[in-house]
Design a protein around this motif. Structure first.
Motif, short mmCIF file in Angstrom:
data_model
loop_
_atom_site.label_atom_id
_atom_site.label_comp_id
_atom_site.label_asym_id
_atom_site.label_seq_id
_atom_site.Cartn_x
_atom_site.Cartn_y
_atom_site.Cartn_z
N LEU A 12 5.27 -13.91 38.56
CA LEU A 12 4.06 -14.32 37.85
C LEU A 12 2.90 -14.49 38.82
O LEU A 12 1.79 -14.01 38.56
CB LEU A 12 4.31 -15.63 37.10
N TRP A 13 3.15 -15.17 39.93
CA TRP A 13 2.07 -15.40 40.89
C TRP A 13 1.64 -14.10 41.55
O TRP A 13 0.43 -13.89 41.77
CB TRP A 13 2.49 -16.41 41.94
N ASP A 14 2.55 -13.23 41.88
CA ASP A 14 2.18 -11.97 42.54
C ASP A 14 1.21 -11.17 41.68
O ASP A 14 0.22 -10.62 42.19
CB ASP A 14 3.44 -11.13 42.83
N GLN A 15 1.48 -11.09 40.39
CA GLN A 15 0.58 -10.34 39.51
C GLN A 15 -0.72 -11.10 39.27
O GLN A 15 -1.79 -10.50 39.19
CB GLN A 15 1.27 -10.07 38.17
N PHE A 16 -0.63 -12.42 39.15
CA PHE A 16 -1.82 -13.23 38.96
C PHE A 16 -2.74 -13.11 40.16
O PHE A 16 -3.96 -12.96 40.00
CB PHE A 16 -1.42 -14.69 38.72
N PHE A 84 -6.22 -14.69 32.31
CA PHE A 84 -5.03 -15.03 31.52
C PHE A 84 -4.73 -13.95 30.48
O PHE A 84 -3.56 -13.59 30.26
CB PHE A 84 -5.23 -16.39 30.85
N SER A 85 -5.75 -13.43 29.82
CA SER A 85 -5.52 -12.37 28.84
C SER A 85 -5.06 -11.09 29.51
O SER A 85 -4.21 -10.37 28.98
CB SER A 85 -6.79 -12.13 28.03
N GLN A 86 -5.60 -10.78 30.70
CA GLN A 86 -5.14 -9.59 31.43
C GLN A 86 -3.68 -9.74 31.85
O GLN A 86 -2.91 -8.77 31.79
CB GLN A 86 -6.02 -9.38 32.67
N LEU A 87 -3.31 -10.93 32.28
CA LEU A 87 -1.93 -11.17 32.71
C LEU A 87 -0.97 -10.96 31.54
O LEU A 87 0.09 -10.34 31.70
CB LEU A 87 -1.80 -12.58 33.27
N LYS A 88 -1.33 -11.45 30.37
CA LYS A 88 -0.48 -11.26 29.21
C LYS A 88 -0.38 -9.79 28.84
O LYS A 88 0.70 -9.29 28.49
CB LYS A 88 -1.04 -12.06 28.03
N ARG A 89 -1.50 -9.07 28.92
CA ARG A 89 -1.50 -7.64 28.60
C ARG A 89 -0.58 -6.86 29.55
O ARG A 89 0.17 -5.98 29.13
CB ARG A 89 -2.92 -7.12 28.70
N ILE A 90 -0.62 -7.19 30.82
CA ILE A 90 0.23 -6.51 31.81
C ILE A 90 1.70 -6.83 31.54
O ILE A 90 2.56 -5.95 31.65
CB ILE A 90 -0.19 -6.94 33.23
N LEU A 92 3.10 -7.56 28.64
CA LEU A 92 3.52 -6.80 27.46
C LEU A 92 3.72 -5.32 27.79
O LEU A 92 4.70 -4.70 27.34
CB LEU A 92 2.49 -6.96 26.35
N ASP A 93 2.81 -4.75 28.57
CA ASP A 93 2.95 -3.34 28.95
C ASP A 93 4.22 -3.12 29.77
O ASP A 93 4.92 -2.11 29.58
CB ASP A 93 1.73 -2.88 29.73
N SER A 94 4.51 -4.03 30.68
CA SER A 94 5.72 -3.91 31.50
C SER A 94 6.97 -4.02 30.65
O SER A 94 7.93 -3.25 30.82
CB SER A 94 5.72 -4.98 32.59
N TYR A 95 6.97 -4.96 29.72
CA TYR A 95 8.12 -5.12 28.83
C TYR A 95 8.31 -3.87 27.98
O TYR A 95 9.43 -3.40 27.79
CB TYR A 95 7.92 -6.35 27.96
N LEU A 262 12.02 -10.25 29.73
CA LEU A 262 12.15 -8.99 30.45
C LEU A 262 13.22 -9.06 31.53
O LEU A 262 14.06 -8.17 31.65
CB LEU A 262 10.80 -8.61 31.05
N ILE A 263 13.20 -10.14 32.31
CA ILE A 263 14.20 -10.29 33.38
C ILE A 263 15.59 -10.45 32.79
O ILE A 263 16.56 -9.86 33.29
CB ILE A 263 13.83 -11.51 34.26
N ARG A 264 15.69 -11.20 31.72
CA ARG A 264 17.00 -11.42 31.11
C ARG A 264 17.58 -10.13 30.55
O ARG A 264 18.76 -9.83 30.75
CB ARG A 264 16.88 -12.47 30.00
#
Length: 280
Positions: A12-16, A84-90, A92-95, A262-264
């Motif tokens: 989470l922090w790396d992407q943030f 925060f909205s960009q982080l959520k979008r990324i 969702l795209d990764s998932y 996603l990790i699970r």
């Protein structure tokens, strides 16, 4: 004890951190001409996670490393930048790329939470002695991944929130041709069916007066997601007054839920360097 396990906090922090703009270590235009180094973004990020998870005031989280005013000001700065909205979008795209979103099955339902301080999206709760409350109309995919939400006062009925909630589908890009929307008996009306028909959606709506277990359809996924969100005490008892701040905390919570799922789900099919030793 950490607020979140390291296998979840670090990605989470790396992407943030990658979304943050580059800033100098010192404030060159400080009005007092002081040379105190700028508080690390990682420290403020960890403080916001604590506020979100534990629901305590900013003053209770503040310490010698970071003040409450710094947490608030940095939070507002990141909201203005849309981090925060960009982080959520990324997330969702990764998932969607690794696991795949089940967008052919959509579940929508509302949840009431307390809002003791009132605010822009708070209203008189009809089920809690008229105290101030917050209603969120949440939308999830067929597994329960949060896709979006609409906030309103607790005195608002579920049906008027259906259309703006469905509008959030436009943010997800290409959609399947055949989408089924699962709703509870609160949406059982001709107006709701007409709305779904206009958008080319199929509705599976529980009928009023007929008892049916929640497991009979896919509605239970959104109920489970509401429980996941309420585990973050800043959301289950909201003291924030501004809608943009509440949305930012919801985006951060939804990102955590998405990355955790996603990790699970990819634990048995993928390998990476910091993969947890056990399935989370």
């Amino acid at each position: 004890m950490p607020v979140l396990p390291s296998w979840l906090t670090e990605p989470l922090w790396d992407q943030f951190w990658a979304l943050l703009p580059q800033r100098p270590l010192y404030h060159l235009d400080h009005p007092l001409r002081c040379r105190r180094p700028r508080i690390s973004d990682r420290i403020v990020f960890d403080k916001l996670l604590q506020v979100l998870r534990f629901g305590c005031p900013y003053e209770a989280i503040a310490d010698t490393t970071c003040s409450a005013s710094t947490i608030r000001s940095r939070r507002d700065e990141w909201i203005r930048l849309g981090i925060f909205s960009q982080l959520k979008r990324i997330a969702l795209d990764s998932y969607d790329r690794i696991v795949g979103l089940m967008l052919d099955q959509i579940a929508i339902d509302s949840s009431l939470t307390k809002a003791p301080g009132g605010g822009e999206v708070a209203g008189r709760s009809p089920v809690d002695r008229g105290t101030q409350g917050l209603k969120r109309s949440g939308m999830t995919d067929g597994y329960g991944i949060p896709l979006g939400r609409v906030l309103d006062g607790a005195n608002c009925h579920d049906s008027p929130l259906l259309a703006p909630t469905l509008d959030r589908l436009a943010e997800l890009g290409p959609l399947p041709d055949d989408i089924t929307v699962h709703l509870d008996a609160g949406y059982d009306s001709n107006k709701t069916r007409a709305l779904l028909d206009e958008r080319g959606l199929h509705g599976r709506i529980a009928h009023k007066g007929e008892k049916a277990p929640i497991q009979a359809s896919r509605r239970w996924h959104v109920e489970r997601t509401h429980a996941w969100q309420n585990a973050f005490h800043r959301l289950s008892r909201c003291y924030e007054r501004r809608a943009v701040v509440i949305d930012a905390f919801f985006d951060l919570a939804d990102t955590i839920i998405t990355v955790r799922s996603l990790i699970r789900r990819s634990w048995t099919t993928h390998r990476w360097d910091n993969r947890p030793r056990r399935r989370p």
